[in-house]
Scaffold this motif. Structure first.
Motif, PDB file in Angstrom:
ATOM      1  N   GLY A  62      20.651  22.144 -44.840  1.00 35.95           N
ATOM      2  CA  GLY A  62      19.519  21.599 -44.110  1.00 35.95           C
ATOM      3  C   GLY A  62      19.377  20.106 -44.252  1.00 35.95           C
ATOM      4  O   GLY A  62      20.261  19.403 -44.757  1.00 35.95           O
ATOM      5  N   ALA A  63      18.216  19.604 -43.797  1.00 36.25           N
ATOM      6  CA  ALA A  63      17.916  18.168 -43.839  1.00 36.25           C
ATOM      7  C   ALA A  63      16.412  18.011 -43.686  1.00 36.25           C
ATOM      8  O   ALA A  63      15.683  18.977 -43.425  1.00 36.25           O
ATOM      9  N   VAL A  64      15.945  16.791 -43.842  1.00 35.57           N
ATOM     10  CA  VAL A  64      14.551  16.454 -43.573  1.00 35.57           C
ATOM     11  C   VAL A  64      14.431  16.020 -42.117  1.00 35.57           C
ATOM     12  O   VAL A  64      15.199  15.169 -41.658  1.00 35.57           O
ATOM     13  N   LEU A  65      13.468  16.601 -41.398  1.00 42.35           N
ATOM     14  CA  LEU A  65      13.169  16.181 -40.032  1.00 42.35           C
ATOM     15  C   LEU A  65      11.856  15.408 -40.053  1.00 42.35           C
ATOM     16  O   LEU A  65      10.868  15.856 -40.631  1.00 42.35           O
ATOM     17  N   TRP A  66      11.845  14.239 -39.418  1.00 42.66           N
ATOM     18  CA  TRP A  66      10.674  13.344 -39.498  1.00 42.66           C
ATOM     19  C   TRP A  66      10.148  12.992 -38.122  1.00 42.66           C
ATOM     20  O   TRP A  66      10.897  12.811 -37.166  1.00 42.66           O
ATOM     21  N   THR A  67       8.832  12.861 -38.042  1.00 44.09           N
ATOM     22  CA  THR A  67       8.171  12.152 -36.966  1.00 44.09           C
ATOM     23  C   THR A  67       6.817  11.714 -37.488  1.00 44.09           C
ATOM     24  O   THR A  67       6.410  12.080 -38.601  1.00 44.09           O
ATOM     25  N   ARG A  68       6.102  10.913 -36.705  1.00 46.11           N
ATOM     26  CA  ARG A  68       4.753  10.480 -37.086  1.00 46.11           C
ATOM     27  C   ARG A  68       3.934  10.385 -35.817  1.00 46.11           C
ATOM     28  O   ARG A  68       4.342   9.714 -34.854  1.00 46.11           O
ATOM     29  N   LEU A  69       2.803  11.061 -35.798  1.00 46.52           N
ATOM     30  CA  LEU A  69       1.940  11.031 -34.629  1.00 46.52           C
ATOM     31  C   LEU A  69       1.217   9.689 -34.575  1.00 46.52           C
ATOM     32  O   LEU A  69       0.474   9.332 -35.495  1.00 46.52           O
ATOM     33  N   ALA A  70       1.424   8.946 -33.491  1.00 49.72           N
ATOM     34  CA  ALA A  70       0.823   7.623 -33.364  1.00 49.72           C
ATOM     35  C   ALA A  70       0.781   7.223 -31.892  1.00 49.72           C
ATOM     36  O   ALA A  70       1.641   6.473 -31.419  1.00 49.72           O
ATOM     37  N   PRO A  71      -0.215   7.699 -31.139  1.00 47.87           N
ATOM     38  CA  PRO A  71      -0.305   7.310 -29.724  1.00 47.87           C
ATOM     39  C   PRO A  71      -0.613   5.828 -29.526  1.00 47.87           C
ATOM     40  O   PRO A  71      -0.363   5.286 -28.449  1.00 47.87           O
ATOM     41  N   ASP A  72      -1.128   5.162 -30.573  1.00 48.37           N
ATOM     42  CA  ASP A  72      -1.395   3.723 -30.521  1.00 48.37           C
ATOM     43  C   ASP A  72      -0.881   3.109 -31.823  1.00 48.37           C
ATOM     44  O   ASP A  72      -1.662   2.770 -32.719  1.00 48.37           O
ATOM     45  N   PRO A  73       0.442   2.948 -31.974  1.00 56.90           N
ATOM     46  CA  PRO A  73       1.016   2.569 -33.262  1.00 56.90           C
ATOM     47  C   PRO A  73       0.552   1.220 -33.792  1.00 56.90           C
ATOM     48  O   PRO A  73       0.624   0.985 -35.006  1.00 56.90           O
ATOM     49  N   LEU A  74       0.078   0.329 -32.919  1.00 50.78           N
ATOM     50  CA  LEU A  74      -0.298  -1.009 -33.342  1.00 50.78           C
ATOM     51  C   LEU A  74      -1.800  -1.173 -33.551  1.00 50.78           C
ATOM     52  O   LEU A  74      -2.291  -2.301 -33.740  1.00 50.78           O
ATOM     53  N   ALA A  75      -2.549  -0.083 -33.550  1.00 51.85           N
ATOM     54  CA  ALA A  75      -3.986  -0.162 -33.805  1.00 51.85           C
ATOM     55  C   ALA A  75      -4.235  -0.838 -35.147  1.00 51.85           C
ATOM     56  O   ALA A  75      -3.628  -0.488 -36.166  1.00 51.85           O
ATOM     57  N   ALA A  76      -5.116  -1.810 -35.162  1.00 47.87           N
ATOM     58  CA  ALA A  76      -5.296  -2.656 -36.336  1.00 47.87           C
ATOM     59  C   ALA A  76      -5.773  -1.893 -37.563  1.00 47.87           C
ATOM     60  O   ALA A  76      -5.544  -2.342 -38.693  1.00 47.87           O
ATOM     61  N   ASP A  77      -6.429  -0.757 -37.375  1.00 43.32           N
ATOM     62  CA  ASP A  77      -6.912  -0.001 -38.532  1.00 43.32           C
ATOM     63  C   ASP A  77      -5.813   0.813 -39.218  1.00 43.32           C
ATOM     64  O   ASP A  77      -6.059   1.466 -40.233  1.00 43.32           O
ATOM     65  N   GLY A  78      -4.592   0.791 -38.674  1.00 41.52           N
ATOM     66  CA  GLY A  78      -3.469   1.485 -39.290  1.00 41.52           C
ATOM     67  C   GLY A  78      -3.444   2.981 -39.053  1.00 41.52           C
ATOM     68  O   GLY A  78      -2.565   3.668 -39.577  1.00 41.52           O
ATOM     69  N   ARG A  79      -4.352   3.502 -38.242  1.00 42.22           N
ATOM     70  CA  ARG A  79      -4.408   4.952 -38.016  1.00 42.22           C
ATOM     71  C   ARG A  79      -3.536   5.397 -36.839  1.00 42.22           C
ATOM     72  O   ARG A  79      -3.453   6.586 -36.555  1.00 42.22           O
ATOM     73  N   GLY A  80      -2.924   4.453 -36.158  1.00 41.17           N
ATOM     74  CA  GLY A  80      -2.013   4.804 -35.077  1.00 41.17           C
ATOM     75  C   GLY A  80      -2.673   5.439 -33.881  1.00 41.17           C
ATOM     76  O   GLY A  80      -2.007   6.127 -33.096  1.00 41.17           O
ATOM     77  N   GLY A  81      -3.989   5.244 -33.717  1.00 40.13           N
ATOM     78  CA  GLY A  81      -4.696   5.869 -32.614  1.00 40.13           C
ATOM     79  C   GLY A  81      -5.106   7.299 -32.879  1.00 40.13           C
ATOM     80  O   GLY A  81      -5.554   8.001 -31.961  1.00 40.13           O
ATOM     81  N   MET A  82      -4.974   7.736 -34.128  1.00 36.64           N
ATOM     82  CA  MET A  82      -5.331   9.099 -34.504  1.00 36.64           C
ATOM     83  C   MET A  82      -6.705   9.130 -35.178  1.00 36.64           C
ATOM     84  O   MET A  82      -7.078   8.204 -35.903  1.00 36.64           O
ATOM     85  N   ALA A  83      -7.434  10.215 -34.940  1.00 31.77           N
ATOM     86  CA  ALA A  83      -8.722  10.423 -35.607  1.00 31.77           C
ATOM     87  C   ALA A  83      -8.487  11.088 -36.962  1.00 31.77           C
ATOM     88  O   ALA A  83      -7.362  11.416 -37.330  1.00 31.77           O
ATOM     89  N   GLY A  84      -9.568  11.319 -37.696  1.00 31.10           N
ATOM     90  CA  GLY A  84      -9.451  11.827 -39.058  1.00 31.10           C
ATOM     91  C   GLY A  84      -9.343  13.323 -39.171  1.00 31.10           C
ATOM     92  O   GLY A  84      -9.998  13.935 -40.032  1.00 31.10           O
ATOM     93  N   TYR A  85      -8.536  13.944 -38.324  1.00 28.30           N
ATOM     94  CA  TYR A  85      -8.319  15.383 -38.440  1.00 28.30           C
ATOM     95  C   TYR A  85      -6.833  15.677 -38.621  1.00 28.30           C
ATOM     96  O   TYR A  85      -5.987  14.839 -38.346  1.00 28.30           O
TER      97      TYR A  85
END
Length: 534
Positions: A62-85
């Motif tokens: 096997g291997a590690v599969l990666w992604t990161r949810l970020a509809p707004d990757p450059l949002a200044a708060d560092g949350r990537g456009g994601m809410a706290g859920y």
């Protein structure tokens, strides 16, 4: 049995001794204890998979599969456009690029505590074969990535190929090298550090850093990774091959050393910055849970093997080193660099490395290393000058390593290195000041992807290096990467270079082919098919 080994590089006591300013919250999602509410059918302001996909640390099953949810990757708060859920993310891995023969699937929670990143550790696959993978959340499906498992531990494979790469300064130029690397026929890519740069440089290529200042906080580091990972050439390469990664200095701060127990770079402020940098690094790279940071500490040194042909000993030359001697920089006369009490790897990692080399039964042993191991005298004539951040600044520690390699009879010892923004192929000598002394291995120093700008075939620094260091057999200062073709009988490193990075679209050529023969220490031949004509 897994061939991925992990040895704790720090104690919990040492971590807790730093005080209550650090939280183990980052570890909670791994145990399913995220405090965030769940959102099974989330809505996104944009593509949640804007940062692409990646895979890493391949094993036979096997291997590690990666992604990161970020509809707004450059949002200044560092949350990537994601809410706290927290959000469920389904992954699939298939035997074909059309996903008609899905081999395995599962669900991982993307949680706010870890920047909504996903690290799916897939098991149950067949060794030494290609697979394709993708992710889904709600109505959104990611681009597909390709990965490849490692051969079985006892497989007597005849050959393998890997690439090594480092130093991608976004502001210094385009990541054209990654676009070409994505088309190379290699089993794995080894990234040797400086995945991002922490400074606020704006460069001259129209790719100024965001935020437009030096970064310190977790939000800042997340935005910087978002900017880098939006690059289409970097995304293409991540989707093409599995990676083995390790950080160097610029993922945190230029030329940083351990320092948390005191010294010039110690203290709570740096520890907080380092903790933020480590968390962002983990969130954005295909690393296993064994590398999940605990505050300002992170387990990165590890081993991965390719059958009985090659074993990679991935070392960490930052977390456990003593502070640089004589104030760092280039020094002409620094006795402290010869102090046998000084360490580059720390006692535990140093023992781990030599023990692993001793136990190895592969034809080739490869040390994946961040900082130049060879001696690099940069002063002409009788005087000598050395960089204190490299292994030259830890000369006694280097000698312990070389003595251990010799005493243990490690016959085919190869070091691949990043950091220096130039390509150098060199013999590793028992005594660098005596060209007739024993050769204990070879080192392939790789250039940068973009750091340093366009580069050139040679520069004044390289002229002096070649003149004063006879163990160096090849030198070049263009941008690019290395490709290694490995068999039981031989090793060949191709230095692949691009002529410019200031604008996109540069072609790639092979500047040199360096040959090593198994059982014969040292470089045997250097071909230079793309050498400039006089």
């Amino acid at each position: 049995m897994s061939r991925f080994t992990s040895t704790p590089g720090f104690s919990r006591r040492r971590f807790l001794a730093l005080g209550s300013g650090f939280s183990l919250a980052a570890a909670l999602p791994v145990a399913g204890l995220s405090a965030a509410p769940a959102r099974a059918e989330p809505r996104f302001s944009g593509d949640p998979f804007a940062l692409g996909v990646a895979s890493g640390d391949p094993e036979p099953d096997g291997a590690v599969l990666w992604t990161r949810l970020a509809p707004d990757p450059l949002a200044a708060d560092g949350r990537g456009g994601m809410a706290g859920y927290k959000v469920p993310v389904t992954w699939q891995i298939a035997e074909d690029p059309g996903f008609r023969r899905v081999r395995s699937a599962g669900v991982e929670w993307a949680v706010p505590e870890l920047g909504h990143s996903v690290h799916a550790e897939v098991r149950g696959l067949e060794p030494d074969r290609e697979y394709w993978y993708r992710f889904r959340t709600g109505r959104h499906v990611s681009a597909a990535g390709r990965t490849r498992t490692a051969p079985a531990a006892d497989a007597g494979i005849a050959s393998m190929a890997f690439a090594f790469v480092s130093c991608q300064n976004y502001a210094d130029g385009h990541f054209t090298a990654f676009r070409h690397l994505a088309g190379e026929d290699v089993d794995v890519v080894v990234h040797l550090g400086d995945y991002i740069y922490e400074g606020g440089g704006q460069g001259t290529a129209g790719r100024g850093h965001l935020p437009a200042r030096e970064i310190h906080s977790l939000a800042d580091y997340r935005v910087r990774y978002g900017q880098y990972k939006l690059d289409p050439d970097l995304q293409a390469e991540h989707a093409a091959h599995p990676w083995i990664v390790v950080l160097d200095d610029h993922e945190v701060d230029n030329n940083w050393a351990d320092g948390l127990d005191g010294g010039d770079v110690g203290g709570a402020e740096f520890a907080a910055r380092r903790a933020a940098a480590f968390q962002a690094y983990y969130e954005n790279l295909p690393l296993r849970r064994s590398s999940l940071p605990a505050g300002p500490y992170m387990q990165l040194y590890r081993r991965l093997s390719y059958g009985t042909l090659a074993q990679f000993h991935v070392v960490d030359t930052r977390q456990f080193r003593d502070n640089q001697a004589c104030g760092d920089g280039r020094q002409f006369d620094c006795d402290d660099r010869l102090d046998p009490a000084r360490t580059m790897l720390g006692a535990e990692q140093e023992a781990w490395l030599l023990d692993g080399l001793t136990r190895s039964r592969t034809t080739w042993d490869v040390m994946a290393n961040q900082i130049m191991t060879m001696q690099g005298d940069s002063a002409e004539g009788i005087e000598q000058a050395f960089g204190m951040d490299t292994w030259d600044g830890y000369a006694a520690a280097r000698q312990r390593l070389f003595d251990g390699v010799e005493k243990r009879g490690i016959g085919n010892f190869v070091v691949v290195t990043g950091d220096a923004h130039r390509s150098v192929a060199a013999d590793l000598k028992h005594d660098f000041d005596d060209p007739a002394s024993a050769t204990v291995g070879v080192e392939f120093l790789g250039t940068s992807v973009s750091s340093g700008g366009n580069g050139s075939d040679q520069d004044e620094w390289g002229r002096v290096w070649l003149q004063e260091n006879p163990h160096m057999k090849f030198h070049n200062v263009q941008r690019g990467y290395g490709v290694c073709e490995v068999t039981r009988e031989s090793w060949r490193t191709d230095y692949r270079v691009v002529p410019y990075v200031s604008t996109p679209g540069a072609p790639v050529t092979t500047r040199a082919r360096v040959h090593v023969t198994a059982g014969r220490p040292g470089i045997q031949e250097v071909e230079q098919p793309a050498a400039p004509q006089p």
